[in-house]
Scaffold this active site. Structure first.
Site, PDB file in Angstrom:
ATOM      1  N   ASP A 256       0.832  -1.201   0.000  1.00 57.56           N
ATOM      2  CA  ASP A 256       0.000   0.000   0.000  1.00 57.56           C
ATOM      3  C   ASP A 256       0.864   1.247   0.000  1.00 57.56           C
ATOM      4  OD1 ASP A 256      -2.652  -0.693   0.006  1.00 57.56           O
ATOM      5  OD2 ASP A 256      -3.080   0.151   1.970  1.00 57.56           O
TER       6      ASP A 256
ATOM      7  N   TYR B 264       2.000   4.816   1.546  1.00 61.03           N
ATOM      8  CA  TYR B 264       1.914   5.416   2.881  1.00 61.03           C
ATOM      9  C   TYR B 264       0.671   6.300   2.947  1.00 61.03           C
ATOM     10  CZ  TYR B 264       6.846   4.027   3.358  1.00 61.03           C
ATOM     11  OH  TYR B 264       8.023   3.330   3.419  1.00 61.03           O
TER      12      TYR B 264
ATOM     13  N   PHE C  94       7.791   1.889  -0.601  1.00 61.16           N
ATOM     14  CA  PHE C  94       8.739   2.086   0.499  1.00 61.16           C
ATOM     15  C   PHE C  94       9.375   3.473   0.533  1.00 61.16           C
ATOM     16  CE2 PHE C  94       8.899  -2.611  -0.073  1.00 61.16           C
ATOM     17  CZ  PHE C  94       8.448  -2.979   1.183  1.00 61.16           C
TER      18      PHE C  94
ATOM     19  N   HIS D  59       9.148  -9.320   5.719  1.00 56.83           N
ATOM     20  CA  HIS D  59       8.893  -7.897   5.470  1.00 56.83           C
ATOM     21  C   HIS D  59       9.780  -7.053   6.393  1.00 56.83           C
ATOM     22  CE1 HIS D  59       6.676  -4.096   5.145  1.00 56.83           C
ATOM     23  NE2 HIS D  59       6.192  -4.588   4.014  1.00 56.83           N
TER      24      HIS D  59
END
Length: 226
Positions: A68, A70, A81, A190
């Site tokens: 997703d 941020y 990221f 992750h």
């Protein structure tokens, strides 16, 4: 249906034209128009396809999958990221930089802007390309996953020797879209603080990626963030 004319780099626009002309994408566009009429949506419209605009199809050498965007103000800019210059790196990105430092000795950067990676052929792809402000996962299941699954499949089908970096169970579930006979898969936990110590730290994916590239006489990635 709403006319869809995305602001996206020409090679991607051609390769993904069937997606843009599909019924599901028209419905997705209508959903986004409605969302923007009543709430704040990230990233800004001109950055939704930023990953594609910075990494044209013929330049893709690596695909790094996120989930997703941020959902905080000013954080999302269309690259998984990554955050724009001047925005504090979120915890997952902090851990990515820690592993980068441990793996390659690269000093932990102040900036969390990964555009330099994208310009070297790393497609920084989120599964969902938009999100409602302050509501993680709010645009999941609206059509973006169909679109980005198609992106992964197109890269797998039309290219060879691509390095797919899959961090966490969500990204690893996409392995079924990839022809593992002609591409490379790097998997780890992750980088989130909740899972980084369960196999992300120590994965050495940055050096492993460069080893694979140099093995095939390709230029290694300069992972430094200037």
């Amino acid at each position: 249906m709403t006319q869809v004319n995305p602001r996206i780099e020409p090679s991607w626009k051609e390769i993904l034209k069937d997606e843009f002309n599909s019924d599901y994408f028209a419905l997705l566009k209508e959903f986004l128009v409605e969302e923007k009429s009543k709430s704040e949506v990230y990233p800004p419209g001109n950055l939704i396809f930023n990953a594609f605009n910075l990494t044209p199809f013929d330049k893709v050498r690596i695909v790094l999958l996120g989930q997703d965007p941020y959902h905080g103000r000013g954080q999302a800019h269309g690259l998984c990221f990554s955050v724009p210059d001047g925005v504090a790196p979120p915890p997952s990105l902090v851990n990515i930089f820690k592993e980068l430092n441990s793996d390659l000795g690269i000093p932990v950067p102040v900036s969390g802007n990964l555009e330099k990676w994208a310009r070297q052929g790393i497609l920084l792809l989120n599964a969902t390309l938009t999100v409602r402000a302050n509501q993680a996962g709010s645009h999941q299941g609206k059509g973006w996953e169909l679109f980005t699954d198609s992106v992964i499949k197109k890269v797998s089908d039309l290219k060879a020797g691509i390095i797919f970096i899959l961090w966490g169970r969500y990204a690893q579930a996409k392995e079924s879209l990839i022809d593992t006979k002609k591409h490379y898969i790097l998997k780890a936990a992750h980088p989130s603080p909740f899972s980084a110590y369960n196999g992300f730290f120590g994965c050495r994916h940055f050096s492993k990626t460069n080893e694979l590239l140099t093995r095939h006489a390709f230029e290694p990635i300069d992972w430094r963030i200037i």
